[in-house]
Write a protein that holds these residues in place. Structure first.
Motif, PDB file in Angstrom:
ATOM      1  N   ALA A  77       0.974  -3.704  -0.324  1.00  0.00           N
ATOM      2  CA  ALA A  77       0.934  -4.271   1.022  1.00  0.00           C
ATOM      3  C   ALA A  77      -0.307  -3.743   1.723  1.00  0.00           C
ATOM      4  O   ALA A  77      -1.006  -2.861   1.205  1.00  0.00           O
ATOM      5  CB  ALA A  77       2.196  -3.907   1.805  1.00  0.00           C
ATOM      6  N   THR A 101       4.382  -0.227  -2.282  1.00  0.00           N
ATOM      7  CA  THR A 101       5.661  -0.519  -1.625  1.00  0.00           C
ATOM      8  C   THR A 101       6.874  -0.035  -2.411  1.00  0.00           C
ATOM      9  O   THR A 101       8.008  -0.369  -2.073  1.00  0.00           O
ATOM     10  CB  THR A 101       5.782  -2.044  -1.412  1.00  0.00           C
ATOM     11  OG1 THR A 101       5.782  -2.705  -2.688  1.00  0.00           O
ATOM     12  CG2 THR A 101       4.625  -2.569  -0.582  1.00  0.00           C
ATOM     13  N   GLU A 131       6.301  -5.893  -0.331  1.00  0.00           N
ATOM     14  CA  GLU A 131       5.143  -6.301  -1.110  1.00  0.00           C
ATOM     15  C   GLU A 131       4.539  -7.594  -0.583  1.00  0.00           C
ATOM     16  O   GLU A 131       5.232  -8.485  -0.110  1.00  0.00           O
ATOM     17  CB  GLU A 131       5.487  -6.427  -2.587  1.00  0.00           C
ATOM     18  CG  GLU A 131       6.436  -7.536  -2.940  1.00  0.00           C
ATOM     19  CD  GLU A 131       6.630  -7.634  -4.449  1.00  0.00           C
ATOM     20  OE1 GLU A 131       6.337  -6.664  -5.174  1.00  0.00           O
ATOM     21  OE2 GLU A 131       7.093  -8.697  -4.900  1.00  0.00           O
ATOM     22  N   GLY A 169       3.060  -7.991   2.029  1.00  0.00           N
ATOM     23  CA  GLY A 169       3.110  -8.074   3.481  1.00  0.00           C
ATOM     24  C   GLY A 169       1.868  -7.485   4.128  1.00  0.00           C
ATOM     25  O   GLY A 169       1.151  -6.668   3.547  1.00  0.00           O
ATOM     26  N   PRO A 224       6.254 -10.371   4.243  1.00  0.00           N
ATOM     27  CA  PRO A 224       6.235  -9.915   2.846  1.00  0.00           C
ATOM     28  C   PRO A 224       7.026 -10.845   1.936  1.00  0.00           C
ATOM     29  O   PRO A 224       7.778 -11.710   2.403  1.00  0.00           O
ATOM     30  CB  PRO A 224       6.899  -8.541   2.922  1.00  0.00           C
ATOM     31  CG  PRO A 224       7.831  -8.651   4.093  1.00  0.00           C
ATOM     32  CD  PRO A 224       7.138  -9.537   5.084  1.00  0.00           C
TER      33      PRO A 224
END
Length: 563
Positions: free
Chosen positions: A26, A66, A90, A92, A112
């Motif tokens: 992320a 993440t 993830e 995001g 995400p």
């Protein structure tokens, strides 16, 4: 994010600075009205100092993994501004605003992805295919019982195939192998292939960085447990056929040497001889097999004369030699782990080194286990990888399949032997199930007590890298439970025949060697430019299906690799 509102955003190719996000990543954007310094650390990193990730800048974008929640703190020229913990999703994108009054809450600027959605799709698909298969198979069996169908197809009825025709005197051949154990072994090898090929990129299907237990961590000890299970039954059968114990011993020695040699050969891929890895999975299995096999060879009760006596202790009678030596090995493992002086390290240190314990034992990864391996093999011949290295920034030599862990591995093999003794001591299914459940309860309770039923606490935390005693007992407890369950549905009530895992279980060594040799090669694996969970899951599941298909073909052609 709920599944109802799910949007597969990963195909929009989001970036963090110049880096294209992949699975388990992320991006955090930081905006401030003055220069700030940002520090970060993952909650999984136990007693680790924060790492500086943004130094004296007003704005910046941070790439974040993440897998675990992230601890962060922000400082300016006057001191701390704010701190907190956040669990990123993830793919995001997130925003953190810093002002003279403090920090805002971290907000989501781009939604995400839902990482478990591909897993849900895969599970539903497999269950649907399995259900359809058994419905079609059941319908076919029902139709095949019709007399008109048998006349049209000119085939024997199912009852004649199973129990024989009274006209020709044919009888069914009864196998001496335990089918549920073969199915358990086949399931374990399938899980191992899935894990070794990547496990879809899911953290639960990767090994724990240090303490803790994941699905990936149980595969190896289950193999060792099943090896002990097969060892006892095979050795008992050979000795009952008047084979000399010396002959059986040399067979055990030969198999151990072959396993160790195969392990070294597989470890040699891509390595120069000066850096050849000497410890390994097959090497540990070979050594543990030799230890327990030798012990069983000269002490096992080769007859079926288990005295009635107290039924609850029947499988333990005449085994005091085996368990005395095994407990001595366990005691040696604990004593060396906690008491052996290691130069420059705290006595009894069981941590990953690096950042652990605020970097006070930076070069002490694995403690006594690593020290022994370094003395025996040298640093150049030990494993260079490990998921703990990226998290704890550890650089010291350490091999998770080293010599010290072989002592505790022998305990797992001996527990597998004990499970097989239950079959020999009890002739009826119900007491076998009850006995396996008792062993599962006992080993699980003792193992859980050693780690206080937690991840990082207790005198002996559960740790796959060190093969701690708590780890061995807990994973063996799970093995007892699974064997009991499979025995119930396969051998007792024939609710499931164990296909397709049964075929892989009959040829586990060949499948293991083959999957290792073909790792990274098409059609089992190929390179993905920007991998996602969906792509990795599909690729890794295909690899498992291919190897299970190969196992079926080998079974039909009666090709089985044994050593």
């Amino acid at each position: 994010m709920s599944f109802v509102n799910f949007k597969n955003v990963k195909f929009f190719s989001r970036k963090c600075n110049s880096h294209t996000l992949i699975y388990d990543e992320a991006c955090l954007d930081i905006a401030s009205d003055r220069d700030v310094t940002v520090w970060r650390q993952y909650t999984k990193c136990v007693e680790c100092d924060y790492a500086k990730v943004l130094d004296s800048n007003k704005t910046g974008s941070l790439l974040v993994r993440t897998i675990w929640p992230v601890k962060y703190k922000v400082e300016d020229g006057y001191g701390p501004v704010c701190n907190g913990t956040f669990n990123f999703g993830e793919y995001g994108r997130y925003q953190l605003n810093v002002t003279k009054n403090g920090c805002s809450n971290i907000t989501v600027t781009e939604q995400p992805d839902e990482p478990l959605f591909p897993m849900l799709v895969a599970v539903v698909t497999m269950l649907s295919i399995a259900t359809l298969w058994y419905l079609v198979k059941g319908a076919y069996r029902k139709i095949s019982q019709w007399e008109i169908w048998n006349r049209l197809m000119r085939t024997e009825s199912r009852s004649e195939l199973l129990i024989g025709s009274p006209n020709n005197g044919t009888i069914r051949r009864v196998s001496t192998r335990l089918r549920s154990a073969d199915v358990f072994r086949g399931f374990t090898i399938a899980l191992m292939i899935f894990v070794n090929y990547g496990g879809g990129g899911y953290s639960i299907l990767r090994h724990s960085p240090w303490n803790g237990l994941t699905i990936a961590d149980v595969v190896f000890p289950w193999f060792a447990w099943l090896m002990g299970f097969a060892l006892c039954l095979s050795l008992h059968t050979r000795l009952r056929t008047a084979m000399k114990r010396q002959t059986a011993f040399f067979q055990i020695l030969r198999r151990s040497v072959v396993l160790i040699f195969l392990g070294i050969v597989l470890s040699s891929k891509g390595r120069i001889i000066e850096e050849l890895r000497l410890p390994g999975v097959l090497q540990r299995l070979g050594l543990a097999y030799f230890i327990v096999g030798t012990l069983e060879c000269f002490t096992i009760n080769a007859s079926n004369n288990y005295l009635p006596g107290t039924a609850i202790f029947r499988d333990l009678r005449s085994t005091w030699w085996q368990w005395s030596v095994t407990l001595l090995l366990v005691g040696a493992h604990i004593a060396l782990s906690l008491c052996l002086p290691v130069p420059g390290c705290p006595r009894g240190y069981l941590g990953p080194g690096g950042l652990h314990d605020n970097s006070t034992a930076k070069n002490c990864t694995g403690g006594a286990a690593a020290y022994i391996d370094t003395l025996v093999f040298g640093e150049d011949h030990l494993y260079k990888g490990g998921s703990f290295r990226s998290l704890y920034k550890a650089t010291a030599a350490f091999d998770p399949e080293g010599l010290l862990g072989t002592l505790s591995c022998a305990l797992v093999v001996q527990l597998g032997v004990q499970a097989a003794r239950v079959l020999l001591a009890y002739s009826h299914p119900r007491p076998r199930l009850m006995r396996w459940m008792l062993w599962a309860l006992f080993t699980g309770a003792v193992g859980g007590s050693l780690c206080l039923f937690s991840e990082n606490n207790g005198p002996i935390p559960i740790n796959k890298n060190l093969w701690s005693i708590s780890f061995c007992l807990v994973t063996s407890s799970l093995a007892f439970l699974i064997q009991a369950f499979l025995y119930f549905i396969i051998d007792m009530y024939t609710l499931w025949e164990g296909r397709p895992f049964y075929y892989a279980g009959r040829n586990a060594l060949l499948i293991y060697v083959g999957h290792d040799l073909m790792k990274g090669r098409f059609p089992f694996e190929w390179k993905l430019e920007f991998p996602s969970h969906m792509q990795l899951l599909a690729m890794n599941a295909l690899a498992v299906l291919l190897w299970l298909s190969i196992a079926i073909v080998l079974h039909r052609k009666n090709v089985i690799l044994t050593v």
